[in-house]
Motif scaffolding. Sequence first.
Motif, PDB file in Angstrom:
ATOM      1  N   GLY A 229       5.100  27.162  66.180  1.00 22.30           N
ATOM      2  CA  GLY A 229       5.329  27.944  65.421  1.00 22.30           C
ATOM      3  C   GLY A 229       5.935  29.211  65.790  1.00 22.30           C
ATOM      4  N   VAL A 230       6.427  29.923  66.944  1.00 26.29           N
ATOM      5  CA  VAL A 230       7.239  30.795  67.721  1.00 26.29           C
ATOM      6  C   VAL A 230       9.082  30.570  66.549  1.00 26.29           C
ATOM      7  N   ALA A 231       9.416  29.233  66.325  1.00 23.42           N
ATOM      8  CA  ALA A 231      10.637  29.060  66.454  1.00 23.42           C
ATOM      9  C   ALA A 231      10.851  28.959  65.119  1.00 23.42           C
ATOM     10  N   VAL A 232       9.547  28.378  64.334  1.00 24.43           N
ATOM     11  CA  VAL A 232       9.667  28.685  62.987  1.00 24.43           C
ATOM     12  C   VAL A 232       9.626  30.461  61.974  1.00 24.43           C
ATOM     13  N   GLY A 233       8.042  30.970  63.075  1.00 27.34           N
ATOM     14  CA  GLY A 233       7.873  31.550  62.685  1.00 27.34           C
ATOM     15  C   GLY A 233       8.919  32.959  62.950  1.00 27.34           C
ATOM     16  N   LEU A 234      10.288  32.828  63.390  1.00 27.39           N
ATOM     17  CA  LEU A 234      11.107  33.834  63.412  1.00 27.39           C
ATOM     18  C   LEU A 234      11.804  34.307  62.785  1.00 27.39           C
ATOM     19  N   SER A 235      11.765  32.378  62.040  1.00 28.67           N
ATOM     20  CA  SER A 235      13.015  32.735  60.037  1.00 28.67           C
ATOM     21  C   SER A 235      12.154  33.094  59.547  1.00 28.67           C
ATOM     22  N   GLY A 236      11.381  33.950  59.383  1.00 32.52           N
ATOM     23  CA  GLY A 236      10.585  34.696  58.706  1.00 32.52           C
ATOM     24  C   GLY A 236      11.550  36.557  58.138  1.00 32.52           C
ATOM     25  N   PHE A 237      12.094  36.119  59.944  1.00 29.52           N
ATOM     26  CA  PHE A 237      13.013  37.633  59.055  1.00 29.52           C
ATOM     27  C   PHE A 237      14.323  37.576  58.623  1.00 29.52           C
ATOM     28  N   ALA A 238      14.604  36.278  57.995  1.00 33.73           N
ATOM     29  CA  ALA A 238      15.916  35.491  57.053  1.00 33.73           C
ATOM     30  C   ALA A 238      15.188  35.917  56.142  1.00 33.73           C
ATOM     31  N   PHE A 239      14.053  35.302  55.797  1.00 32.65           N
ATOM     32  CA  PHE A 239      12.976  35.196  54.628  1.00 32.65           C
ATOM     33  C   PHE A 239      13.346  36.932  53.982  1.00 32.65           C
ATOM     34  N   GLY A 240      12.458  38.038  54.989  1.00 33.74           N
ATOM     35  CA  GLY A 240      12.682  39.235  54.694  1.00 33.74           C
ATOM     36  C   GLY A 240      13.640  39.896  53.599  1.00 33.74           C
ATOM     37  N   VAL A 241      14.594  39.516  54.978  1.00 37.64           N
ATOM     38  CA  VAL A 241      16.066  39.893  54.524  1.00 37.64           C
ATOM     39  C   VAL A 241      16.917  39.116  53.322  1.00 37.64           C
ATOM     40  N   THR A 242      16.912  37.883  53.478  1.00 36.57           N
ATOM     41  CA  THR A 242      16.518  37.401  52.128  1.00 36.57           C
ATOM     42  C   THR A 242      16.400  38.072  50.549  1.00 36.57           C
ATOM     43  N   SER A 243      14.973  38.546  50.826  1.00 34.50           N
ATOM     44  CA  SER A 243      14.292  38.580  49.518  1.00 34.50           C
ATOM     45  C   SER A 243      14.003  40.264  49.117  1.00 34.50           C
ATOM     46  N   ALA A 244      14.542  40.687  50.304  1.00 37.51           N
ATOM     47  CA  ALA A 244      15.263  42.704  49.698  1.00 37.51           C
ATOM     48  C   ALA A 244      16.270  42.019  49.126  1.00 37.51           C
ATOM     49  N   GLY A 245      17.475  41.277  50.045  1.00 33.16           N
ATOM     50  CA  GLY A 245      19.065  41.500  49.123  1.00 33.16           C
ATOM     51  C   GLY A 245      18.703  41.099  48.123  1.00 33.16           C
TER      52      GLY A 245
ATOM     53  N   GLY B  52      16.960  41.511  45.682  1.00 32.80           N
ATOM     54  CA  GLY B  52      16.160  42.764  44.926  1.00 32.80           C
ATOM     55  C   GLY B  52      14.069  42.785  44.320  1.00 32.80           C
ATOM     56  N   LEU B  53      13.773  42.385  45.338  1.00 29.57           N
ATOM     57  CA  LEU B  53      12.663  41.944  45.505  1.00 29.57           C
ATOM     58  C   LEU B  53      12.067  43.155  46.326  1.00 29.57           C
ATOM     59  N   GLY B  54      11.084  44.201  46.011  1.00 28.87           N
ATOM     60  CA  GLY B  54      10.478  45.522  46.975  1.00 28.87           C
ATOM     61  C   GLY B  54       9.896  44.936  47.514  1.00 28.87           C
ATOM     62  N   LEU B  55       9.489  45.545  49.165  1.00 30.87           N
ATOM     63  CA  LEU B  55       8.941  45.507  50.287  1.00 30.87           C
ATOM     64  C   LEU B  55       7.633  45.522  50.278  1.00 30.87           C
ATOM     65  N   LEU B  56       6.988  45.394  49.107  1.00 34.43           N
ATOM     66  CA  LEU B  56       5.669  44.492  48.748  1.00 34.43           C
ATOM     67  C   LEU B  56       5.265  43.174  48.405  1.00 34.43           C
ATOM     68  N   GLN B  57       6.516  43.146  47.082  1.00 39.08           N
ATOM     69  CA  GLN B  57       6.443  41.435  46.316  1.00 39.08           C
ATOM     70  C   GLN B  57       6.767  41.327  47.911  1.00 39.08           C
ATOM     71  N   THR B  58       7.883  40.817  48.973  1.00 33.64           N
ATOM     72  CA  THR B  58       7.997  40.621  49.792  1.00 33.64           C
ATOM     73  C   THR B  58       7.058  39.729  50.557  1.00 33.64           C
TER      74      THR B  58
END
Length: 246
Positions: free
Chosen positions: A31-47, A49-55
């Motif tokens: 859970g911890v190892a994979v959960g931390l990769s959510g940071f990469a998704f947040g950055v990629t999603s914002a990059g 063009g998706l907004g904060l709420l959409q991400t």
Amino acid sequence: MRGVSEQIEIRTDPAAPSADSAVVRDALGVGVAVGLSGFAFGVTSAGSGLGLLQTCALSLLVFTGASQFALVGALAAGGNPFTAAAGAFFLGVRNAFYGLRLSGLLGLPRAVRPLAAQWVIDETSAVALAQPDRRTARLGFTVTGVTLYVLWNLTTLIGALGASALGDTDAWGLDAAGPAVFLALLAPMLSGAVERAVAALGVLLVLLAQPVLPAGVPVLVAALAAPVVLTVRGRMARGTEPGERR
């Protein structure tokens, strides 16, 4: 009065606490190892063009990891939103098959199943299916699900908020984090010739389709690998049956 030897004994399993702690340790690790990769998704999603709420909505409501990366990756490459969504959908269909297997293994009450379905993903399925009995399977599924869901959504929020501070997200290669985690979980499952053939053909189809098809479509093309391999395997099996004419 019955003798002592005939009385009912209450036996306890001294190995149960250690078994539970091992399950919790493994579940927390995943859970911890994979959960931390959510940071990469947040950055990629914002990059992309998706907004904060959409991400954040994608992580809260969809919560499929690799499918989320496939969606934002296709959008970032200029793909059609419907094509990107279709690719992510078909990639996420695997969770339905996990659900069929976990339904019998976990035996959860009907009232709990809709909530548990949100956590039916690669990691929770892998931990639950690795357990020897229903009790430890439930424990592993629950601990992995809670840990991963909380961390994934928290790090998604942090990544989306900090995307602007990182600058060019492509230069960091964060879009590869999700697929890398997915491949790491998938690799041990490729134990048979059929599984390896499907994976190899899927990779080949993606490589051939990537230069000529729009973003998001190669994922759909790769889905053809499984029926093709199974069809060829079935014909080969029928061709080797004893007594069959050639």
